[in-house]
Design an enzyme around this catalytic site. Structure first.
Site, PDB file in Angstrom:
ATOM      1  CG  ASN A   1      -0.967 -18.549  -2.033  1.00  0.00           C
ATOM      2  OD1 ASN A   1      -0.001 -17.983  -2.680  1.00  0.00           O
ATOM      3  ND2 ASN A   1      -0.936 -18.487  -0.811  1.00  0.00           N
TER       4      ASN A   1
ATOM      5  CG  ASN B   1      -4.511 -16.855   0.193  1.00  0.00           C
ATOM      6  OD1 ASN B   1      -4.254 -18.032   1.146  1.00  0.00           O
ATOM      7  ND2 ASN B   1      -3.707 -16.218  -0.118  1.00  0.00           N
TER       8      ASN B   1
ATOM      9  CE  LYS C   1       4.025 -18.314  -1.125  1.00  0.00           C
ATOM     10  NZ  LYS C   1       4.362 -16.972  -1.248  1.00  0.00           N
TER      11      LYS C   1
HETATM   12  N1  LIG Z   1       4.217  -9.548   2.926  1.00  0.00           N
HETATM   13  C1  LIG Z   1       4.445 -10.864   2.931  1.00  0.00           C
HETATM   14  O1  LIG Z   1       4.758 -11.683   4.161  1.00  0.00           O
HETATM   15  C2  LIG Z   1       4.765 -11.747   1.630  1.00  0.00           C
HETATM   16  C3  LIG Z   1       4.931 -13.001   1.498  1.00  0.00           C
HETATM   17  C4  LIG Z   1       5.062 -13.750   0.452  1.00  0.00           C
HETATM   18  C5  LIG Z   1       4.909 -12.811  -0.777  1.00  0.00           C
HETATM   19  N2  LIG Z   1       4.471 -11.584  -0.484  1.00  0.00           N
HETATM   20  C6  LIG Z   1       4.271 -10.890  -1.993  1.00  0.00           C
HETATM   21  O2  LIG Z   1       4.978  -9.793  -2.068  1.00  0.00           O
HETATM   22  C7  LIG Z   1       4.378  -8.765  -2.567  1.00  0.00           C
HETATM   23  C8  LIG Z   1       4.489  -7.552  -1.778  1.00  0.00           C
HETATM   24  O3  LIG Z   1       3.830  -7.832  -0.941  1.00  0.00           O
HETATM   25  P1  LIG Z   1       3.598  -6.714   0.570  1.00  0.00           P
HETATM   26  O4  LIG Z   1       3.192  -7.364   1.685  1.00  0.00           O
HETATM   27  O5  LIG Z   1       4.953  -6.119   0.732  1.00  0.00           O
HETATM   28  O6  LIG Z   1       2.661  -5.761  -0.175  1.00  0.00           O
HETATM   29  P2  LIG Z   1       2.715  -4.061   0.336  1.00  0.00           P
HETATM   30  O7  LIG Z   1       3.047  -3.843   1.801  1.00  0.00           O
HETATM   31  O8  LIG Z   1       1.437  -3.588   0.152  1.00  0.00           O
HETATM   32  O9  LIG Z   1       3.900  -3.508  -0.594  1.00  0.00           O
HETATM   33  C9  LIG Z   1       3.753  -3.151  -1.899  1.00  0.00           C
HETATM   34  C10 LIG Z   1       4.316  -1.742  -1.958  1.00  0.00           C
HETATM   35  O10 LIG Z   1       4.630  -1.359  -3.034  1.00  0.00           O
HETATM   36  C11 LIG Z   1       4.135  -0.002  -3.400  1.00  0.00           C
HETATM   37  N3  LIG Z   1       3.823   0.419  -4.914  1.00  0.00           N
HETATM   38  C12 LIG Z   1       2.712   0.052  -5.521  1.00  0.00           C
HETATM   39  N4  LIG Z   1       3.140   0.706  -6.684  1.00  0.00           N
HETATM   40  C13 LIG Z   1       4.087   1.189  -6.781  1.00  0.00           C
HETATM   41  C14 LIG Z   1       4.877   1.723  -7.908  1.00  0.00           C
HETATM   42  N5  LIG Z   1       4.300   2.206  -9.034  1.00  0.00           N
HETATM   43  N6  LIG Z   1       6.171   2.265  -7.582  1.00  0.00           N
HETATM   44  C15 LIG Z   1       6.701   2.036  -6.514  1.00  0.00           C
HETATM   45  N7  LIG Z   1       6.036   1.388  -5.446  1.00  0.00           N
HETATM   46  C16 LIG Z   1       4.884   1.000  -5.545  1.00  0.00           C
HETATM   47  C17 LIG Z   1       2.994   0.466  -2.468  1.00  0.00           C
HETATM   48  O11 LIG Z   1       3.432   1.539  -2.054  1.00  0.00           O
HETATM   49  P3  LIG Z   1       1.620   2.007  -1.654  1.00  0.00           P
HETATM   50  O12 LIG Z   1       1.597   1.439  -0.245  1.00  0.00           O
HETATM   51  O13 LIG Z   1       1.862   3.617  -1.573  1.00  0.00           O
HETATM   52  O14 LIG Z   1       0.507   1.883  -2.614  1.00  0.00           O
HETATM   53  C18 LIG Z   1       3.513  -0.610  -1.151  1.00  0.00           C
HETATM   54  O15 LIG Z   1       4.316   0.078  -0.297  1.00  0.00           O
HETATM   55  C19 LIG Z   1       3.049  -9.314  -3.031  1.00  0.00           C
HETATM   56  O16 LIG Z   1       2.955 -10.023  -4.242  1.00  0.00           O
HETATM   57  C20 LIG Z   1       2.754 -10.494  -2.123  1.00  0.00           C
HETATM   58  O17 LIG Z   1       1.788 -11.192  -2.320  1.00  0.00           O
HETATM   59  C21 LIG Z   1       4.482 -10.913   0.415  1.00  0.00           C
END
Ligand SMILES: NC(=O)c1ccc[n+]([C@@H]2O[C@H](COP(=O)([O-])OP(=O)(O)OC[C@H]3O[C@@H](n4cnc5c(N)ncnc54)[C@H](OP(=O)(O)O)[C@@H]3O)[C@@H](O)[C@H]2O)c1
Length: 297
Positions: A182, A186, A178
């Protein structure tokens, strides 16, 4: 009960998909959330519902913790809760790229730490709305020795969501595959501010893709991954860019929304690996630096 650390798009997708009384979110230390977290969830079939998820109470011990923070936040987020988490509770890391998984495994080698690689897609167009944007599958595998014995159990627990989940003994190999995609798509989409397919005709991509693939092929071999030719890597990157031509990558989306990108765990990981192995990575370095500059603007 499955506890989720990181109530963003991915965390909320799992919370909406797990059996209703199963998921809880883990609050940041010092934060004392009163009411359960409620949001609107748009499923793949177009149906919408309100999902309400309670917060983990101090007296509760989860059977599993899913970590769905961004890669750069993961170690800090886990360090903040590690003391209150019994050492036998499995931790499943959902971060994209590489580097954060190794950081966590090296920090807690005695804990059962697993990594997940997922092709599920979720986004959060507004603070109280989450969209399951694309069906995929999730592979789960051990990052520390104690995780080997509980891989099947964790896979079954996550599969209770109805999402497709597979056990994967070589999760690093899958994360590398992956990472190649990326790293090859990306940063170009972020720098060119274009959907995935449009990079294929851009000079920035055409001038650097062969150099990038040569660097990645050399690094993969040095990291003990099966040898793949630069031409094979380029073909795979271009095929995925074509198949997802209208998609916006997470890196482009992060830049557009003024959020930190995960480039440090994609091209930046490759640069650090190159430094540790004495392998030059000028293309990865250029891409990582230029994406960093974008986030600063
Ligand atoms: N979304 C997808 O489709 C997808 C697909 C494959 C992989 N991923 C991977 O999954 C991971 C998360 O992606 P995402 O899209 O869900 O990102 P996201 O929407 O930015 O979610 C991350 C969350 O973590 C919270 N956070 C940050 N620091 C924290 C802490 N210390 N304690 C508790 N919560 C905390 C953030 O809160 P705040 O917003 O308040 O900062 C946010 O709500 C990434 O590595 C991404 O690459 C995502």
């Amino acid at each position: 009960m499955i506890a989720i650390l990181g109530a963003g798009a991915m965390g909320r997708l799992w919370a909406a998909s797990l059996p209703a009384d199963d998921p809880v979110f883990i609050a940041r230390p010092g934060q004392s959330p009163g009411t359960p977290l409620s949001y609107n969830f748009l499923a793949l079939d177009g149906s919408e519902r309100t999902v309400t998820v309670p917060w983990l109470a101090p007296s509760q011990v989860p059977e599993l913790v899913l970590v769905t923070t961004k890669a750069g936040d993961t170690l800090t987020a886990l360090e903040a809760i590690a003391e209150s988490l019994p050492p036998t509770v499995p931790i499943v890391l959902f971060q994209n790229g590489l580097g954060s998984q190794q950081q966590v495994a090296a920090r807690w080698p005695e804990r059962p730490v697993l990594a997940a690689s997922t092709t599920e897609g979720a986004n959060r167009p507004s603070s109280d709305r989450v969209v399951h944007a694309g069906a995929g599958a999730t592979w789960l595998g051990p990052m520390t020795a104690p995780a080997n014995a509980i891989l099947a159990e964790c896979t079954t627990a996550l599969a209770s969501s109805g999402l497709t989940v597979h056990a994967e003994s070589d999760i690093l190999g899958r994360l590398w595959q992956k990472l190649v995609i990326n790293a090859g798509i990306n940063p170009f989409t972020a720098l060119l501010d274009c959907p995935n397919g449009d990079i294929l005709h851009a000079d920035l991509f055409l001038n650097h893709i062969d150099g990038l693939c040569e660097e990645i092929a050399t690094l993969m071999e040095a990291a003990g991954q099966p040898r793949q030719t630069p031409a094979t890597l380029r073909e795979r990157i271009e095929t995925i860019a074509r198949n997802t031509a209208r998609n916006t990558s997470s890196m482009r989306s992060d830049v557009q929304n003024g959020r930190a990108t995960e480039v440090d765990y994609i091209n930046g990981f490759l640069v650090r690996l190159g430094q540790s192995k004495g392998i030059a990575t000028p293309v990865n370095q250029m891409l990582a630096e230029r994406v960093h500059q974008l986030s600063l603007n």
